[in-house]
Scaffold this motif. Structure first.
Motif, PDB file in Angstrom:
ATOM      1  N   UNK A   1       0.811  -1.220   0.000  1.00  0.00           N
ATOM      2  CA  UNK A   1       0.000   0.000   0.000  1.00  0.00           C
ATOM      3  C   UNK A   1       0.846   1.273   0.000  1.00  0.00           C
ATOM      4  N   UNK A   2       2.152   1.170   0.259  1.00  0.00           N
ATOM      5  CA  UNK A   2       2.987   2.373   0.217  1.00  0.00           C
ATOM      6  C   UNK A   2       3.027   2.974  -1.181  1.00  0.00           C
ATOM      7  N   UNK A   3       2.718   2.181  -2.202  1.00  0.00           N
ATOM      8  CA  UNK A   3       2.764   2.653  -3.583  1.00  0.00           C
ATOM      9  C   UNK A   3       1.575   3.546  -3.941  1.00  0.00           C
ATOM     10  N   UNK A   4       0.570   3.577  -3.086  1.00  0.00           N
ATOM     11  CA  UNK A   4      -0.647   4.309  -3.415  1.00  0.00           C
ATOM     12  C   UNK A   4      -0.799   5.617  -2.641  1.00  0.00           C
ATOM     13  N   UNK A   5       0.265   6.036  -1.962  1.00  0.00           N
ATOM     14  CA  UNK A   5       0.175   7.241  -1.139  1.00  0.00           C
ATOM     15  C   UNK A   5       0.261   8.513  -1.981  1.00  0.00           C
ATOM     16  N   UNK A   6      -0.591   9.463  -1.642  1.00  0.00           N
ATOM     17  CA  UNK A   6      -0.549  10.829  -2.165  1.00  0.00           C
ATOM     18  C   UNK A   6      -0.202  11.724  -0.976  1.00  0.00           C
ATOM     19  N   UNK A   7       0.551  12.798  -1.213  1.00  0.00           N
ATOM     20  CA  UNK A   7       1.068  13.580  -0.090  1.00  0.00           C
ATOM     21  C   UNK A   7       0.510  14.998  -0.061  1.00  0.00           C
ATOM     22  N   UNK A   8       0.333  15.470   1.161  1.00  0.00           N
ATOM     23  CA  UNK A   8      -0.068  16.855   1.392  1.00  0.00           C
ATOM     24  C   UNK A   8       0.708  17.371   2.605  1.00  0.00           C
ATOM     25  N   UNK A   9       1.036  18.662   2.655  1.00  0.00           N
ATOM     26  CA  UNK A   9       1.831  19.173   3.786  1.00  0.00           C
ATOM     27  C   UNK A   9       1.080  19.094   5.112  1.00  0.00           C
ATOM     28  N   UNK A  10       1.824  18.845   6.183  1.00  0.00           N
ATOM     29  CA  UNK A  10       1.301  19.020   7.535  1.00  0.00           C
ATOM     30  C   UNK A  10       1.474  20.492   7.910  1.00  0.00           C
ATOM     31  N   UNK A  11       0.436  21.074   8.468  1.00  0.00           N
ATOM     32  CA  UNK A  11       0.446  22.500   8.786  1.00  0.00           C
ATOM     33  C   UNK A  11       0.622  22.730  10.275  1.00  0.00           C
ATOM     34  N   UNK A  12       1.090  23.910  10.608  1.00  0.00           N
ATOM     35  CA  UNK A  12       1.241  24.310  12.009  1.00  0.00           C
ATOM     36  C   UNK A  12       0.030  25.117  12.445  1.00  0.00           C
ATOM     37  N   UNK A  13      -0.356  24.895  13.682  1.00  0.00           N
ATOM     38  CA  UNK A  13      -1.374  25.723  14.319  1.00  0.00           C
ATOM     39  C   UNK A  13      -0.665  26.542  15.385  1.00  0.00           C
ATOM     40  N   UNK A  14      -0.790  27.871  15.359  1.00  0.00           N
ATOM     41  CA  UNK A  14       0.012  28.706  16.258  1.00  0.00           C
ATOM     42  C   UNK A  14      -0.321  28.560  17.734  1.00  0.00           C
TER      43      UNK A  14
END
Length: 436
Positions: free
Chosen positions: A224-237
């Motif tokens: 299943x590692x082949x099917x990953x799509x990525x998005x940034x992790x964001x910071x909350x202040x």
């Protein structure tokens, strides 16, 4: 044994641990009555099986120590130590108030939180050995030990209130330096990440992989590692009220730009999806939230769009069943390989090509009671005063592979693995004795 032989032996042991055994796993089960997810690990010496609540929002782990804590490897953490300072502790114990393992009048204090009931207490900070099975991504192996694992030892039995029977504490897996995953990474110099696959099955567990980017194999030999799509992790202040030590927040936030139902953009105030300077708004992931919670504005728009688009499937709403607002007779809903037939919901991120697609298996919840058999939309109205506008809950994560990559500050997501012919309950837990 000669000095040369001893040196060679130590080099081989070091290489053995550095190169072969940096990846671990642990099974995760769900209690269907409470919708709580529990991780099974081993702590103490000799290793003792321990079930903890799996909490993506907790900064460190804690266990109940109201019964005798017996281990040959536990140590107290002195209040004056650099480790205590790194934990952000602002207190030292008095053993008259906080008796128990590792206690001295110079013991570092933490404040463990039960995020289900929002209760907290003072407790001693300890180190002890943590043990988990090694893995090659296909099977678990023998246990490997993480020495000097930092956690908190609660002497308040009431802190367990609200947790499912058999659970004796919380495993913290947020972005802080003393989460379960971070401590494994720091000890073994493995990648600082973990991959979560929650099972939707009442009889077979899912699991978490720790310290490995893959492969992640599930029957029938699907990586299943082949099917990953990525998005940034964001910071909350700003931290939430439960994150006592972390500022800014150490929880997992991602950035949504829109929500689509059946491919059509849902109309609402999109500024709610942004995190403002006071920490309000945005989207986070929570394993202690059973079903996705939405700000009232988003909830109303989403449910209206879902009902309108579902009419094309000849579905007519029936009497809702609490806590849900939109329900359909089960006899009217077709079964598919992706769960009940339902219009798709897309959580769109940095571009229209990057979206988390929610199929019927994750959008709908089956409720069967005396005289009732319905499928309900598994999203809840969190009110108009929600601090976070959208909290993705456990049900929406089930049978989705999620990789929390702290080294690259990103979230990898697969959408439903049912679309790839497998499920999170399909990992082979047969032990490979050659691993470890």
């Amino acid at each position: 044994m000669s000095l040369k032989s001893i040196t060679l032996f130590l080099c081989l042991v070091y290489s053995f641990f550095e190169t072969s055994f940096s990846a671990y796993l642990a099974p995760i089960a769900v209690d269907f009555a409470t919708r709580q997810y529990t991780i099974s690990i081993y702590i103490k010496t000799p290793p003792q099986p321990t079930n903890l609540l799996f909490d993506l929002g907790a900064s460190f782990s804690w266990v109940d120590c109201t019964h005798n804590y017996s281990s040959s490897t536990y140590k107290s953490i002195p209040c004056s130590s650099s480790l205590c300072n790194s934990l952000g502790s602002h207190a030292c114990s008095n053993c008259f108030r906080l008796p128990g393992p590792g206690c001295s009048n110079d013991s570092c204090i933490l404040f463990p939180v039960n995020s289900v009931t929002r209760r907290s207490t003072m407790a001693n900070a300890l180190t002890d050995w943590l043990s988990l099975p090694h893995t090659d991504g296909r099977n678990p192996g023998q246990l490997g030990a993480i020495p000097e694992f930092v956690f908190s030892c609660s002497k308040k039995k009431s802190l367990l209130k609200g947790l499912v029977k058999g659970v004796v504490g919380v495993a913290g897996l947020d972005r802080s330096n003393f989460s379960l995953s971070a401590q494994i990474s720091n000890t073994l110099s493995s990648p600082n990440l973990f991959a979560l696959c929650l099972s939707g099955s009442p009889s077979a567990p899912g699991l978490v992989f720790l310290g490995t980017r893959g492969p992640y194999y599930f029957y029938p030999q699907i990586d299943l590692s082949k099917y990953l799509i990525y998005t940034p992790l964001l910071s909350n202040p700003l931290r939430s009220s439960l994150e006592i030590y972390r500022y800014p927040s150490a929880e997992y936030f991602i950035g949504l730009t829109s929500i689509k139902v059946n491919g059509k953009v849902v109309q609402f105030d999109l500024t709610l999806l942004n995190i403002d300077a006071n920490g309000f708004g945005g989207t986070k992931l929570s394993t202690v939230t059973p079903y996705t919670m939405l700000h009232s504005t988003i909830f109303k728009a989403l449910t209206n769009a879902f009902v309108n688009e579902s009419s094309a499937l000849n579905l007519t709403m029936t009497e809702p069943v609490k806590p849900f607002s939109v329900c359909y007779n089960a006899d009217d809903v077709r079964d598919t390989s992706l769960g009940p037939a339902a219009v798709t919901i897309d959580l769109v991120m940095q571009s229209d090509d990057v979206f988390w697609r929610i199929f019927g298996s994750n959008s709908m919840v089956r409720i069967v009671r005396e005289g009732i058999d319905v499928w309900c939309l598994g999203f809840l109205d969190g009110g108009a005063n929600m601090r976070t506008a959208l909290v993705i809950g456990g049900h929406q994560m089930e049978d989705n592979l999620l990789q929390f990559d702290l080294d690259n500050n990103r979230l990898g997501f697969s959408s439903s693995v049912l679309a790839h012919g497998t499920m999170c309950a399909n990992f082979n837990f047969t032990t490979n004795s050659n691993l470890g």
